[in-house]
Scaffold this motif. Structure first.
Motif, PDB file in Angstrom:
ATOM      1  N   VAL B 414       0.867  -0.971   0.011  1.00  0.00           N
ATOM      2  CA  VAL B 414       0.003  -0.153  -0.102  1.00  0.00           C
ATOM      3  C   VAL B 414       0.980   1.213   0.066  1.00  0.00           C
ATOM      4  CG1 VAL B 414      -1.575   1.273   1.417  1.00  0.00           C
ATOM      5  CG2 VAL B 414      -1.785  -1.032   1.012  1.00  0.00           C
ATOM      6  N   TYR B 415       1.887   1.359   0.644  1.00  0.00           N
ATOM      7  CA  TYR B 415       2.590   2.511   1.052  1.00  0.00           C
ATOM      8  C   TYR B 415       3.805   2.902   0.031  1.00  0.00           C
ATOM      9  CZ  TYR B 415       0.234   2.867   5.711  1.00  0.00           C
ATOM     10  OH  TYR B 415      -0.609   2.661   6.715  1.00  0.00           O
ATOM     11  N   GLU B 416       4.496   1.870  -0.387  1.00  0.00           N
ATOM     12  CA  GLU B 416       5.514   1.884  -1.261  1.00  0.00           C
ATOM     13  C   GLU B 416       5.276   2.654  -2.505  1.00  0.00           C
ATOM     14  OE1 GLU B 416       7.643  -1.587  -1.177  1.00  0.00           O
ATOM     15  OE2 GLU B 416       8.569  -1.250   0.729  1.00  0.00           O
ATOM     16  N   PRO B 417       4.187   2.205  -3.188  1.00  0.00           N
ATOM     17  CA  PRO B 417       3.831   3.174  -4.603  1.00  0.00           C
ATOM     18  C   PRO B 417       3.745   4.536  -4.438  1.00  0.00           C
ATOM     19  CG  PRO B 417       2.597   1.114  -4.323  1.00  0.00           C
ATOM     20  CD  PRO B 417       3.036   1.372  -3.062  1.00  0.00           C
ATOM     21  N   LEU B 418       3.440   4.900  -2.897  1.00  0.00           N
ATOM     22  CA  LEU B 418       3.260   6.409  -2.652  1.00  0.00           C
ATOM     23  C   LEU B 418       4.352   7.405  -2.783  1.00  0.00           C
ATOM     24  CD1 LEU B 418       0.680   6.035   0.165  1.00  0.00           C
ATOM     25  CD2 LEU B 418       0.218   6.757  -1.924  1.00  0.00           C
ATOM     26  N   ALA B 419       5.498   6.717  -2.598  1.00  0.00           N
ATOM     27  CA  ALA B 419       6.899   7.396  -2.732  1.00  0.00           C
ATOM     28  C   ALA B 419       6.992   8.114  -3.895  1.00  0.00           C
ATOM     29  CB  ALA B 419       7.922   6.624  -2.294  1.00  0.00           C
ATOM     30  N   GLU B 420       6.896   7.463  -5.140  1.00  0.00           N
ATOM     31  CA  GLU B 420       7.100   8.037  -6.342  1.00  0.00           C
ATOM     32  C   GLU B 420       5.996   9.011  -6.833  1.00  0.00           C
ATOM     33  OE1 GLU B 420       6.248   4.787  -9.914  1.00  0.00           O
ATOM     34  OE2 GLU B 420       7.621   4.182  -8.314  1.00  0.00           O
ATOM     35  N   SER B 426      -0.390   8.971   5.445  1.00  0.00           N
ATOM     36  CA  SER B 426      -1.627   9.371   6.252  1.00  0.00           C
ATOM     37  C   SER B 426      -2.431  10.761   5.633  1.00  0.00           C
ATOM     38  CB  SER B 426      -1.320   9.509   7.765  1.00  0.00           C
ATOM     39  OG  SER B 426      -2.284   9.935   8.514  1.00  0.00           O
ATOM     40  N   ALA B 427      -3.415  10.537   5.353  1.00  0.00           N
ATOM     41  CA  ALA B 427      -4.324  11.829   4.866  1.00  0.00           C
ATOM     42  C   ALA B 427      -5.074  12.334   6.146  1.00  0.00           C
ATOM     43  CB  ALA B 427      -5.369  11.478   3.744  1.00  0.00           C
ATOM     44  N   GLU B 428      -5.754  11.567   6.740  1.00  0.00           N
ATOM     45  CA  GLU B 428      -6.325  12.007   8.049  1.00  0.00           C
ATOM     46  C   GLU B 428      -6.532  11.250   9.401  1.00  0.00           C
ATOM     47  OE1 GLU B 428     -10.237  12.370   6.403  1.00  0.00           O
ATOM     48  OE2 GLU B 428     -10.696  10.168   6.488  1.00  0.00           O
ATOM     49  N   HIS B 429      -5.851  10.039   9.395  1.00  0.00           N
ATOM     50  CA  HIS B 429      -5.889   9.194  10.411  1.00  0.00           C
ATOM     51  C   HIS B 429      -4.690   9.506  11.496  1.00  0.00           C
ATOM     52  CE1 HIS B 429      -8.600   5.713   8.409  1.00  0.00           C
ATOM     53  NE2 HIS B 429      -9.296   7.022   8.575  1.00  0.00           N
ATOM     54  N   GLY B 430      -3.672  10.111  10.900  1.00  0.00           N
ATOM     55  CA  GLY B 430      -2.252  10.346  11.840  1.00  0.00           C
ATOM     56  C   GLY B 430      -1.560   9.147  11.676  1.00  0.00           C
ATOM     57  N   ILE B 431      -0.604   9.100  12.382  1.00  0.00           N
ATOM     58  CA  ILE B 431       0.715   8.144  12.355  1.00  0.00           C
ATOM     59  C   ILE B 431       0.637   7.430  13.540  1.00  0.00           C
ATOM     60  CG2 ILE B 431       3.171   7.991  12.503  1.00  0.00           C
ATOM     61  CD1 ILE B 431       1.794   9.166   9.788  1.00  0.00           C
ATOM     62  N   GLY B 432       0.468   7.636  14.733  1.00  0.00           N
ATOM     63  CA  GLY B 432       0.432   6.919  15.789  1.00  0.00           C
ATOM     64  C   GLY B 432       1.605   5.925  16.029  1.00  0.00           C
ATOM     65  N   LEU B 433       1.503   4.901  16.661  1.00  0.00           N
ATOM     66  CA  LEU B 433       2.493   4.033  16.634  1.00  0.00           C
ATOM     67  C   LEU B 433       2.528   3.173  15.133  1.00  0.00           C
ATOM     68  CD1 LEU B 433       2.249   1.776  20.019  1.00  0.00           C
ATOM     69  CD2 LEU B 433       4.039   3.450  19.193  1.00  0.00           C
ATOM     70  N   GLU B 434       1.355   3.267  14.422  1.00  0.00           N
ATOM     71  CA  GLU B 434       1.345   2.048  13.508  1.00  0.00           C
ATOM     72  C   GLU B 434       2.254   2.497  12.398  1.00  0.00           C
ATOM     73  OE1 GLU B 434      -2.666   0.628  12.522  1.00  0.00           O
ATOM     74  OE2 GLU B 434      -2.195   1.139  10.334  1.00  0.00           O
ATOM     75  N   LYS B 435       2.131   3.731  12.040  1.00  0.00           N
ATOM     76  CA  LYS B 435       2.784   4.224  10.709  1.00  0.00           C
ATOM     77  C   LYS B 435       4.180   5.103  10.908  1.00  0.00           C
ATOM     78  CE  LYS B 435      -1.683   5.180   8.460  1.00  0.00           C
ATOM     79  NZ  LYS B 435      -2.478   6.030   7.794  1.00  0.00           N
ATOM     80  N   ARG B 436       4.543   4.860  12.081  1.00  0.00           N
ATOM     81  CA  ARG B 436       5.675   5.846  12.501  1.00  0.00           C
ATOM     82  C   ARG B 436       6.855   5.328  11.698  1.00  0.00           C
ATOM     83  NH1 ARG B 436       8.706   5.441  17.937  1.00  0.00           N
ATOM     84  NH2 ARG B 436       9.835   3.816  16.952  1.00  0.00           N
ATOM     85  N   ASN B 437       7.200   4.167  11.577  1.00  0.00           N
ATOM     86  CA  ASN B 437       8.299   3.354  10.747  1.00  0.00           C
ATOM     87  C   ASN B 437       8.073   3.657   9.404  1.00  0.00           C
ATOM     88  OD1 ASN B 437       9.472   2.905  13.163  1.00  0.00           O
ATOM     89  ND2 ASN B 437       8.543   0.733  12.888  1.00  0.00           N
ATOM     90  N   TRP B 438       6.920   4.131   8.668  1.00  0.00           N
ATOM     91  CA  TRP B 438       6.791   4.217   7.306  1.00  0.00           C
ATOM     92  C   TRP B 438       6.893   5.709   6.966  1.00  0.00           C
ATOM     93  CZ3 TRP B 438       7.008   0.596   3.843  1.00  0.00           C
ATOM     94  CH2 TRP B 438       6.554  -0.843   4.540  1.00  0.00           C
ATOM     95  N   LEU B 439       6.996   6.639   8.067  1.00  0.00           N
ATOM     96  CA  LEU B 439       7.073   7.960   7.660  1.00  0.00           C
ATOM     97  C   LEU B 439       8.238   8.765   6.546  1.00  0.00           C
ATOM     98  CD1 LEU B 439       6.666  10.172  11.104  1.00  0.00           C
ATOM     99  CD2 LEU B 439       5.359  10.274   8.972  1.00  0.00           C
ATOM    100  N   PRO B 440       9.227   7.757   6.515  1.00  0.00           N
ATOM    101  CA  PRO B 440      10.048   8.307   5.347  1.00  0.00           C
ATOM    102  C   PRO B 440       9.676   8.134   3.989  1.00  0.00           C
ATOM    103  CG  PRO B 440      11.260   6.965   7.167  1.00  0.00           C
ATOM    104  CD  PRO B 440       9.903   7.044   7.363  1.00  0.00           C
ATOM    105  N   ILE B 441       8.329   7.621   3.917  1.00  0.00           N
ATOM    106  CA  ILE B 441       7.989   7.404   2.417  1.00  0.00           C
ATOM    107  C   ILE B 441       7.384   8.753   2.095  1.00  0.00           C
ATOM    108  CG2 ILE B 441       5.746   6.754   1.268  1.00  0.00           C
ATOM    109  CD1 ILE B 441       7.484   4.193   1.580  1.00  0.00           C
ATOM    110  N   SER B 442       6.939   9.595   3.091  1.00  0.00           N
ATOM    111  CA  SER B 442       6.311  10.716   2.829  1.00  0.00           C
ATOM    112  C   SER B 442       7.167  11.799   3.363  1.00  0.00           C
ATOM    113  CB  SER B 442       5.011  10.883   3.521  1.00  0.00           C
ATOM    114  OG  SER B 442       4.107   9.837   2.909  1.00  0.00           O
ATOM    115  N   ARG B 443       8.073  11.834   4.292  1.00  0.00           N
ATOM    116  CA  ARG B 443       9.035  12.856   4.866  1.00  0.00           C
ATOM    117  C   ARG B 443      10.252  12.507   4.635  1.00  0.00           C
ATOM    118  NH1 ARG B 443       6.569  16.526   7.807  1.00  0.00           N
ATOM    119  NH2 ARG B 443       4.221  16.863   7.220  1.00  0.00           N
ATOM    120  N   SER B 444      11.170  13.695   4.308  1.00  0.00           N
ATOM    121  CA  SER B 444      12.352  13.583   4.205  1.00  0.00           C
ATOM    122  C   SER B 444      13.182  13.566   5.342  1.00  0.00           C
ATOM    123  CB  SER B 444      12.906  14.869   3.391  1.00  0.00           C
ATOM    124  OG  SER B 444      13.037  16.048   4.484  1.00  0.00           O
TER     125      SER B 444
END
Lengths: 478, 478
Positions: B414-420, B426-444
């Motif tokens: 789900v997340y990897e294709p978003l990088a390019e 996260s559009a509206e649900h936030g990061i919490g614990l669940e997405k913290r390790n995926w943040l580098p997909i969307s943030r430098s």
């Protein structure tokens, strides 16, 4: 705190050599090229910065800040220089960074309704690029020809259409800024919804360049509204004017795009008293409003607008109305509201104020300011207008002098009554140097301490627009 | 970093005694009263916090944090517990602070169009209070009955009407929050325009309780829109659906209040496949949309809405439409979109995702996710819907297992294709614990470093919702 110097230091000279080498000689201005520039269009005050550097790309700006950071060189950012709170003031030991060469419109996306621009792009250029794509950029203010998007963002500009579209903060989707140490925070997302961690762009919007220098932005565009209706109306009382605001909101819904109030002192000064403008309606009423509505459908919109004014007249909310029948007539109505040149001329030396407070308290507040000013300066003059629907008033005062002591006394008259009303000493102009000492009127000690915490965290050496907005201790080793 | 403990420590017991003394014995829950509560409505996971404290006033909340700060006690804030990213998860050495008793509507100002509420007030209660005053609070989402305003602010909630009114951030005028050390940052200004220094409230909106705990807010209200028109339509292609969005925006202007897309996999699952809802239009089309428009004038609005759909049909943008003729019918259309219970039941074990990306890339993105999921889990199922106009999709995946490894593999799809695509995890649900390790997909890396800088500046001991959203080093002496 830093030591003050009377002229450019040896270390600044070394830095300028580095900057010339990296950015090209033409990027650095010194001597007469600096003092020939004015940093304040109201007073014509010349620029006293040690030098001006003009990066040609965002990368060059980042490089400039990296070099400045290494040299612990304080900088002041210059955009369109249309600010009103001495935010552009620079001393000889400071380096001014002008964004004038960073003025590109990088992209317009008509499908996504966004525009990507560099910070030095003038507002009007952005408006025109949006129009060319069949859309509109909704921020609009009198200085549109000179003010820049970067300045609009740094000051969270307001203007004439906030009532419908919100302030600059609401128009910014993505942002790129350079931190004091030259690191680039690029959050150039065009997405409306993005909750992937802290919304860092909010730090740079409205913080007046004290936390970073904005280099680029992705801005929201809105559907073009081909039909604009404009009227200037006279209101028999303050209550009638607020009743009219509620009435127009109710009848026009989201189409109402401006509701610009003028107290009689402003309207008369620019019409009868000075002869600068022919009065479109009689000058005997206490309040005047420019009402503007924008819609997609030309035919029915005109009827809705006329009918809304008619029913307002029947309800006693307005005494007289002039409805623009052409673009030229519309421009003529707005000219009375926006004739700041006229005010500068007529009220010299002019002091400008920008406050916000609950609408219901405005009439009493203006009366109180007027009374306390007249007690001290019987010959003084006051002109009041503003964005009524936003709770935002501009007061223009003229008391014969503009020296620091007089200024402080006038500021007391204007700002002190705001404390008990929960008002703000700055609705849209910002704080800069001018209002910094008045911040405790609108902000608690804990709020001020948190601002200082942010400043210290992001700019520990106090290099960016120092002494402006916040009071803080630098961690500078020097 | 802190040492982990398997059960409440002696220091926590001492702290609980202090809290009982200051707040009353009933304010502190321990033992079965804690584990009887679930922190996740999807899985029913019980609360494992060392204890739960329930302050009765904002002052009691500040006192709680002062005591926790003195004891270096980490805390987790609990609102309505409707989050989807494990933001409420608490371990035995953490103290949960529930805002359930801070649920007052403090004031409604019909003239200024604002409402002042405590953070624990449920969204629906705020909506109803606004309605009672003849206005509306525009944020709306499926969890309205349980979710709280504080949670809506902390996560910058979105929902169904963002297309017209923006996200929660746009509704917040004033805010009060308690910092990690118990200091109260009260910026409860009701003013639309307030540029008196940094806009501190922005720090607390969308930072998921990691920088402070929201206690109260002044929220914007909007004019009530008495007439609502709703339709569920079938679109023959993705391009037709985006064309329909542009068409409805153009013809309805600002009246368009929802444009909720459903991929066929979602629509069919909840109608034909499960029999949970009768399909209001045939199930052969690839895309479906719930379109809602709200206006002041009942008679002409209905005609405008019908005409907009009719011209869309003539233009080939929709294949079929069901227009609600009653409130019951409207509820029936929305039930298909909002039947999360049905999804939980049908797609168990369910994994929920919330992403944003450019609208033009959505069709290809969903196809790619579907393909990569099917390659690994041929029996897997996917249901896709979302707020198309906001660039926000929700993906519901079911692949037969929900263990950590499977979850990680699905997240990759789900997340990897978003990088390019420059999308957001996260559009509206936030990061919490669940997405913290995926943040580098969307943030430098520089963005993540700046987030950590903010966290360290505001919460140097790492006491607030630790390990959530940001990765950082605490300055804790312990």
């Amino acid at each position: 705190m830093d030591t003050m110097q009377s002229q450019p230091s040896a270390s600044l000279s070394t830095l300028l050599d580095q900057l010339r080498e990296r950015l090209g000689a033409g990027a650095v201005l010194t001597g007469d090229d600096v003092t020939a520039r004015s940093i304040d269009w109201l007073t014509g005050t010349p620029c006293h910065a040690g030098a001006i550097v003009r990066p040609g790309t965002p990368d060059e700006l980042a490089e400039t800040l990296r070099l400045c950071h290494a040299a612990r060189q304080p900088v002041v950012t210059h955009g369109g220089l249309t600010g009103l709170v001495h935010g552009a003031e620079a001393s000889p030991e400071e380096l001014a960074i002008s964004l004038e060469r960073l003025d590109a419109i990088e992209a317009v996306d008509p499908v996504g309704a966004t525009i990507t621009v560099q910070a030095g792009a003038p507002l009007q250029k952005v408006q025109e690029a949006a129009e060319a794509a069949g859309l509109q950029f909704t921020l609009d203010l009198g200085a549109r020809g000179s003010c820049t998007i970067g300045g609009n963002i740094a000051t969270n500009a307001g203007g004439n259409r906030v009532i419908r579209y919100g302030m600059m903060r609401q128009q910014v989707l993505g942002l790129e800024a350079v931190l004091a140490d030259g690191r680039v925070i690029s959050s150039m997302s065009p997405m409306l919804k993005n909750n992937a961690g802290y919304d860092l762009k909010q730090l740079f919007i409205g913080s007046e360049g004290t936390l970073g220098i904005v280099t680029r932005a992705v801005l929201r565009l809105q559907p073009a509204m081909p039909d604009t209706r404009t009227a200037l109306v006279a209101c028999p009382s303050f209550d009638a004017m607020t009743g009219l605001l509620a009435h127009m909101r109710q009848t026009l819904g989201g189409e109402l795009s401006a509701f610009e109030a003028m107290w009689r002192n402003h309207y008369r000064l620019l019409t009868d008293v000075s002869g600068r403008h022919a009065p479109p309606v009689g000058t005997e009423s206490p309040f005047y409003v420019i009402i503007e509505s924008q819609a997609i459908d030309a035919d029915r919109h005109g009827a809705r607008f006329d009918q809304a004014l008619e029913s307002a007249f029947e309800a006693g909310l307005l005494a007289d109305a002039a409805i623009a029948q052409s673009d030229a007539q519309r421009d003529g109505l707005w000219a009375i509201r926006e004739d700041i040149e006229g005010l500068v001329h007529l009220l010299s030396p002019l002091m400008t104020f920008d406050v916000s407070l609950p609408i219901g308290d405005m009439e009493g507040y203006v009366e109180r300011v007027e009374t306390t000013l007249q007690e001290q300066w019987p010959e003084g003059r006051l002109s009041v207008f503003g964005h009524l629907g936003d709770g935002n008033l501009h007061l223009m005062a003229s008391v014969g002098s503009n020296d620091a002591d007089t200024r402080h006394r006038v500021e007391s008259c204007v700002y002190e009554p705001l404390a008990e009303l929960g008002g703000s000493i700055s609705a849209e102009h910002g704080i800069g140097l001018e209002k910094r000492n008045w911040l405790p009127i609108s902000r608690s000690p804990d709020e001020l301490a948190l601002m200082a915490t942010l400043k210290q965290a992001l700019d520990p050496h106090g290099l960016l627009n120092r002494h402006k907005v916040v009071t803080y201790d630098t961690q500078d080793e020097h």
